[in-house]
Design a protein around this motif. Sequence first.
Motif, PDB file in Angstrom:
ATOM      1  N   UNK A  60      27.406-148.892  25.927  1.00 16.73           N
ATOM      2  CA  UNK A  60      26.303-149.459  25.143  1.00 16.73           C
ATOM      3  C   UNK A  60      26.381-150.972  24.986  1.00 16.73           C
ATOM      4  N   UNK A  61      27.569-151.563  25.231  1.00 19.03           N
ATOM      5  CA  UNK A  61      27.718-153.010  25.064  1.00 19.03           C
ATOM      6  C   UNK A  61      27.809-153.760  26.392  1.00 19.03           C
ATOM      7  N   UNK A  62      27.461-153.107  27.484  1.00 17.35           N
ATOM      8  CA  UNK A  62      27.535-153.775  28.778  1.00 17.35           C
ATOM      9  C   UNK A  62      26.603-154.981  28.824  1.00 17.35           C
ATOM     10  N   UNK A  63      27.089-156.050  29.396  1.00 19.98           N
ATOM     11  CA  UNK A  63      26.282-157.259  29.570  1.00 19.98           C
ATOM     12  C   UNK A  63      25.503-157.162  30.875  1.00 19.98           C
ATOM     13  N   UNK A  64      24.509-158.024  31.080  1.00 26.98           N
ATOM     14  CA  UNK A  64      23.821-158.044  32.374  1.00 26.98           C
ATOM     15  C   UNK A  64      24.794-158.237  33.543  1.00 26.98           C
ATOM     16  N   UNK A  65      25.819-159.065  33.336  1.00 28.14           N
ATOM     17  CA  UNK A  65      26.809-159.271  34.401  1.00 28.14           C
ATOM     18  C   UNK A  65      27.603-158.000  34.659  1.00 28.14           C
ATOM     19  N   UNK A  66      27.936-157.256  33.600  1.00 27.15           N
ATOM     20  CA  UNK A  66      28.640-155.983  33.754  1.00 27.15           C
ATOM     21  C   UNK A  66      27.798-155.008  34.575  1.00 27.15           C
ATOM     22  N   UNK A  67      26.527-154.921  34.247  1.00 20.80           N
ATOM     23  CA  UNK A  67      25.645-153.994  34.956  1.00 20.80           C
ATOM     24  C   UNK A  67      25.509-154.383  36.425  1.00 20.80           C
ATOM     25  N   UNK A  68      25.427-155.679  36.673  1.00 23.56           N
ATOM     26  CA  UNK A  68      25.361-156.144  38.065  1.00 23.56           C
ATOM     27  C   UNK A  68      26.618-155.776  38.822  1.00 23.56           C
ATOM     28  N   UNK A  69      27.771-155.877  38.163  1.00 23.94           N
ATOM     29  CA  UNK A  69      29.029-155.513  38.812  1.00 23.94           C
ATOM     30  C   UNK A  69      29.052-154.027  39.161  1.00 23.94           C
ATOM     31  N   UNK A  70      28.596-153.187  38.238  1.00 32.21           N
ATOM     32  CA  UNK A  70      28.576-151.750  38.506  1.00 32.21           C
ATOM     33  C   UNK A  70      27.594-151.400  39.614  1.00 32.21           C
ATOM     34  N   UNK A  71      26.477-152.112  39.667  1.00 33.37           N
ATOM     35  CA  UNK A  71      25.543-151.907  40.766  1.00 33.37           C
ATOM     36  C   UNK A  71      26.212-152.254  42.095  1.00 33.37           C
ATOM     37  N   UNK A  72      26.970-153.360  42.097  1.00 31.09           N
ATOM     38  CA  UNK A  72      27.681-153.765  43.304  1.00 31.09           C
ATOM     39  C   UNK A  72      28.760-152.787  43.709  1.00 31.09           C
ATOM     40  N   UNK A  73      29.274-152.023  42.744  1.00 31.22           N
ATOM     41  CA  UNK A  73      30.279-151.000  43.030  1.00 31.22           C
ATOM     42  C   UNK A  73      29.647-149.672  43.437  1.00 31.22           C
ATOM     43  N   UNK A  74      28.340-149.666  43.596  1.00 32.33           N
ATOM     44  CA  UNK A  74      27.603-148.508  44.102  1.00 32.33           C
ATOM     45  C   UNK A  74      27.721-147.297  43.181  1.00 32.33           C
ATOM     46  N   UNK A  75      27.675-147.543  41.873  1.00 31.84           N
ATOM     47  CA  UNK A  75      27.719-146.438  40.916  1.00 31.84           C
ATOM     48  C   UNK A  75      26.385-145.698  40.963  1.00 31.84           C
ATOM     49  N   UNK A  76      26.438-144.447  41.377  1.00 28.64           N
ATOM     50  CA  UNK A  76      25.231-143.643  41.505  1.00 28.64           C
ATOM     51  C   UNK A  76      25.105-142.563  40.436  1.00 28.64           C
ATOM     52  N   UNK A  77      26.248-142.162  39.863  1.00 28.20           N
ATOM     53  CA  UNK A  77      26.237-141.131  38.829  1.00 28.20           C
ATOM     54  C   UNK A  77      27.093-141.593  37.663  1.00 28.20           C
ATOM     55  N   UNK A  78      26.541-141.457  36.451  1.00 29.42           N
ATOM     56  CA  UNK A  78      27.289-141.733  35.227  1.00 29.42           C
ATOM     57  C   UNK A  78      27.374-140.439  34.430  1.00 29.42           C
ATOM     58  N   UNK A  79      28.584-139.955  34.200  1.00 33.48           N
ATOM     59  CA  UNK A  79      28.808-138.726  33.451  1.00 33.48           C
ATOM     60  C   UNK A  79      29.310-139.067  32.054  1.00 33.48           C
ATOM     61  N   UNK A  80      28.571-138.641  31.052  1.00 32.87           N
ATOM     62  CA  UNK A  80      28.844-138.950  29.648  1.00 32.87           C
ATOM     63  C   UNK A  80      29.477-137.722  28.994  1.00 32.87           C
ATOM     64  N   UNK A  81      30.715-137.871  28.505  1.00 33.13           N
ATOM     65  CA  UNK A  81      31.466-136.761  27.927  1.00 33.13           C
ATOM     66  C   UNK A  81      31.343-136.669  26.407  1.00 33.13           C
ATOM     67  N   UNK A  82      30.484-137.471  25.814  1.00 34.69           N
ATOM     68  CA  UNK A  82      30.417-137.589  24.359  1.00 34.69           C
ATOM     69  C   UNK A  82      29.532-136.515  23.714  1.00 34.69           C
ATOM     70  N   UNK A  83      29.631-136.436  22.391  1.00 33.89           N
ATOM     71  CA  UNK A  83      28.748-135.564  21.625  1.00 33.89           C
ATOM     72  C   UNK A  83      27.375-136.216  21.473  1.00 33.89           C
ATOM     73  N   UNK A  84      26.418-135.431  21.036  1.00 40.16           N
ATOM     74  CA  UNK A  84      25.066-135.967  20.835  1.00 40.16           C
ATOM     75  C   UNK A  84      25.071-137.060  19.776  1.00 40.16           C
ATOM     76  N   UNK A  85      25.894-136.898  18.748  1.00 39.80           N
ATOM     77  CA  UNK A  85      25.987-137.903  17.688  1.00 39.80           C
ATOM     78  C   UNK A  85      26.436-139.249  18.252  1.00 39.80           C
ATOM     79  N   UNK A  86      27.453-139.222  19.105  1.00 36.10           N
ATOM     80  CA  UNK A  86      27.945-140.462  19.711  1.00 36.10           C
ATOM     81  C   UNK A  86      26.897-141.088  20.614  1.00 36.10           C
TER      82      UNK A  86
END
Length: 269
Positions: A82-108
């Motif tokens: 939730x606190x990723x910066x635009x630069x962080x997101x660009x880095x993850x895009x460059x790392x070819x992240x295609x799937x993000x799996x969230x292990x948290x509860x609905x509250x989180x």
Amino acid sequence: MTLSPTRLRVIRAAAALTAGATLFVGGPVGAALAAPPAAVAAAVDHSLHLEGAPNARDVGGYSTVDGKTVKTGAVFRTDALNKLTPADLTKLEGLNVKVVDDLRTVYERVLQPDKLPAGATSNWYDVLGKASPATAADLSLAYVAFIEAPGASEAFASVLRDIRETDGSVLYHCSQGKDRTGWTTAVLLTILGVDRATVNADYMLTNEYVEEGGSSLTGSLGGAGVKQEWLDSSFATADAKYGSFDNYVREGLGLTDADIAALKAKLLV
């Protein structure tokens, strides 16, 4: 390369575990505790250096007991996004992240909604949603719940199947990137044949990245940092419930020999 005092402690701990511990997993899934400690692996900088997720790391780079290496750039473990910066997101895009799996509860998820890199799809696999509410405050209970809570094994297995099937890299996370994420990583690395001392050292690196990132990582599941005894309790619970780690993978997680072979084929070089 100059190692920090924390990393040196991790290396020494891994060496001690190699010398004195007895591993209770075996067969084609689990890796026997090998002589080479985690010193070389621990000296590698696994951090993704994300400003908004200080515990974000590459799962790859570790050696297996049969001389292979876990690929880098294929699987990532992180704290909340939730606190990723635009630069962080660009880095993850460059790392070819295609799937993000969230292990948290609905509250989180409501409190800290994910920011996703462009082109990535999100899956929600709630590990502790059906566990006792006490697990949110007592990590000794949470690590047992990772094995025994309804829905937990299905959640962890879903991440492993996503890793197997995704054309691109997979990122999985919880709130702090250390407990649910830590067990997921321990399971994956053990399946791939990484020795227990190295698995333990990777788990304990949270304490260094929290320190270096200047974050307490306080959140819904315990406070900052990790303790070796917590991870040990998950392995011990899996052994007690299923008889061995191999049986946990096959009976608890429901992975077939073909699933395991596919993970190894994709992630080992």
